[in-house]
Write a protein that holds these residues in place. Sequence first.
Motif, short mmCIF file in Angstrom:
data_model
loop_
_atom_site.label_atom_id
_atom_site.label_comp_id
_atom_site.label_asym_id
_atom_site.label_seq_id
_atom_site.Cartn_x
_atom_site.Cartn_y
_atom_site.Cartn_z
N PRO A 192 0.85 -1.09 -0.19
CA PRO A 192 -0.15 -0.25 -0.02
C PRO A 192 0.80 1.27 -0.19
O PRO A 192 1.64 1.01 0.62
N PHE A 193 0.49 2.21 -0.71
CA PHE A 193 1.15 3.22 -0.99
C PHE A 193 0.90 4.74 0.27
O PHE A 193 0.14 4.84 0.61
N PHE A 194 2.29 4.60 1.00
CA PHE A 194 2.49 5.50 2.44
C PHE A 194 2.39 7.29 1.84
O PHE A 194 3.34 6.77 2.02
N PRO A 195 2.22 8.43 1.81
CA PRO A 195 2.09 9.36 1.40
C PRO A 195 3.83 10.05 2.11
O PRO A 195 4.43 10.89 2.09
N PHE A 196 3.40 9.60 3.91
CA PHE A 196 4.20 9.51 4.64
C PHE A 196 5.43 8.27 5.31
O PHE A 196 5.80 9.13 6.01
N GLY A 197 5.77 7.48 4.33
CA GLY A 197 5.96 6.52 4.60
C GLY A 197 5.46 5.09 5.43
O GLY A 197 3.91 5.23 5.29
N ASN A 198 6.06 4.27 6.02
CA ASN A 198 4.99 3.33 6.60
C ASN A 198 4.97 3.77 8.07
O ASN A 198 5.95 3.11 8.61
N PRO A 199 3.07 3.62 8.18
CA PRO A 199 3.47 4.23 9.44
C PRO A 199 3.34 3.05 10.73
O PRO A 199 3.07 3.67 11.68
N PHE A 200 3.05 1.84 10.07
CA PHE A 200 2.27 0.66 10.72
C PHE A 200 3.68 0.47 12.25
O PHE A 200 3.45 0.25 12.70
N ARG A 201 5.19 0.73 11.42
CA ARG A 201 6.21 0.72 13.05
C ARG A 201 5.84 1.74 14.08
O ARG A 201 6.39 1.54 15.46
N MET A 202 5.38 2.58 13.43
CA MET A 202 4.70 3.60 14.81
C MET A 202 3.33 3.90 15.50
O MET A 202 3.91 3.43 16.63
N VAL A 203 2.75 2.86 14.93
CA VAL A 203 1.43 3.24 15.57
C VAL A 203 1.37 1.14 15.57
O VAL A 203 0.50 1.17 16.82
N LEU A 204 1.38 0.33 15.48
CA LEU A 204 1.60 -0.63 15.93
C LEU A 204 2.95 -1.10 16.29
O LEU A 204 3.28 -2.77 15.73
N PRO A 205 3.64 -0.81 17.14
CA PRO A 205 5.24 -1.04 17.48
C PRO A 205 5.10 -2.21 18.36
O PRO A 205 3.71 -2.85 18.62
N LYS A 206 5.80 -3.32 17.98
CA LYS A 206 6.40 -4.73 18.55
C LYS A 206 6.61 -4.54 20.38
O LYS A 206 6.82 -2.98 20.81
N GLY A 207 5.78 -4.84 21.60
CA GLY A 207 6.39 -4.27 22.89
C GLY A 207 4.91 -5.21 23.75
O GLY A 207 3.93 -5.93 23.64
N PRO A 208 4.87 -4.50 24.71
CA PRO A 208 4.06 -5.12 25.56
C PRO A 208 2.52 -4.70 25.11
O PRO A 208 2.27 -4.60 24.54
N HIS A 209 1.96 -6.18 24.98
CA HIS A 209 0.17 -5.64 25.31
C HIS A 209 -0.12 -5.41 26.14
O HIS A 209 -0.39 -5.15 27.30
N LEU A 210 -1.66 -4.64 25.90
CA LEU A 210 -2.69 -2.83 26.44
C LEU A 210 -3.16 -4.20 27.14
O LEU A 210 -3.54 -5.04 27.00
N SER A 211 -3.59 -3.68 28.46
CA SER A 211 -4.01 -3.87 29.40
C SER A 211 -5.44 -3.25 29.24
O SER A 211 -6.04 -2.61 28.33
N PRO A 212 -6.83 -3.74 30.01
CA PRO A 212 -8.33 -3.74 29.25
C PRO A 212 -7.75 -1.86 29.39
O PRO A 212 -9.71 -1.21 29.20
N TRP A 213 -7.78 -1.51 30.45
CA TRP A 213 -7.52 -0.29 30.75
C TRP A 213 -7.42 0.46 29.90
O TRP A 213 -7.97 1.61 29.21
N LEU A 214 -6.08 0.24 29.25
CA LEU A 214 -5.00 0.72 27.95
C LEU A 214 -6.59 1.17 26.92
O LEU A 214 -6.34 1.74 25.73
N HIS A 215 -7.07 -0.15 26.84
CA HIS A 215 -7.68 -0.52 25.14
C HIS A 215 -8.77 0.84 25.24
O HIS A 215 -9.05 0.63 24.95
N GLU A 216 -9.39 0.42 26.64
CA GLU A 216 -10.55 1.41 26.73
C GLU A 216 -10.60 2.57 26.67
O GLU A 216 -11.31 3.19 26.17
#
Length: 353
Positions: A10-34
């Motif tokens: 997919p084309f992103f005019p600003f580069g690939n934001p997946f690594r920014m928005v969905l970085p590797k790391g800890p899973h979110l708690s229910p509170w953070l999800h909410e």
Amino acid sequence: MSLPQDQHRPFFPFGNPFRMVLPKGPHLSPWLHELLNTFEETLAERLRKLKPKDREDVLSLSWMRFAMESLCDTHTDIKVLITALELPVSNWDEKWIDVYLDNSVKLLDICIAFSSELSRLNQGHLILQCVLHNLDCHTPKQFVRARASLDGWRQHINSKNPRLENFSSIIDNLTETLNHPKVKTSAKGKVLMRAMYGVKVVTLFVCSIFLAAFSGSAKKLMDFQVLEVCLWAEAFTELQAFVNSGIRNVFSTGSVAVLRELEYVDIIVNKLYPMIQNGVGPVEAEAFQNSISDLGKRSEKLSQGLDVLAKEVDGFFRIVLTGRDALLCNLRVGSNVSDPIAETNNVKDQVVR
């Protein structure tokens, strides 16, 4: 979520934001999800409300005021989210801080350019007041002055604002920052980064619309392809398609005045000008008086619309400035960061010039 290498990416005019928005790391708690879902659902609803009923309303001052008001609310929401996260500034990655401070300065510059252009457009109201005053006298000498004032108004409205010259490059630089530097982040940091992604996309979208309106060029519009995983993505995509197509349609008509209220004034001016130049006979007298009355009403509505929009822009400026100052104060408490308050105060002073 990566794609096979032989598939089209997919084309992103600003580069690939997946690594920014969905970085590797800890899973979110229910509170953070909410917390994140509440923020994104609120943003989605705000975007749905921003979609005008008619494409002709897109570049009206009333809709632009609503867009700026919506942007102010979104930036206020991100402040509330940061407070709720209780994420100390000391835990922020240094790269986040550098990008945030740099972006905030650029946003302040954009606000200054907005305010400057709105003030410049509103100066045309004084010229139109001179036109109306001269037309009240019904003498050849005053008609000549009225015609000269109309010429002056046209030149003023069609002139270029030097403050807008670097506007496009500023937005381009901000767009590049959507692709954040890769950083190690906590679960709270993941929420903050994803929420900031939404705020940035909407901010750049609104700013590109204002740039197109003020510059008179549809080439300044930006078309963002956003991540479908975001809860506001569908609402944003629909809004962007509707608004951008409406703006491009306005430009395709060849209209000199892009702002709706400004266009109405320009239409009346074009009716009045030949009457003033050629003289008004008994047959045209009623139409002439109606045009004068319409010019007075439309010019007043234009001036009021510009004033209200200018207040919203000033409100956005202050939201960005206070957020920046709050971060700088927190940094000074726990570090040897130099005091940049003089810089931000200088920027604040410029907005009223």
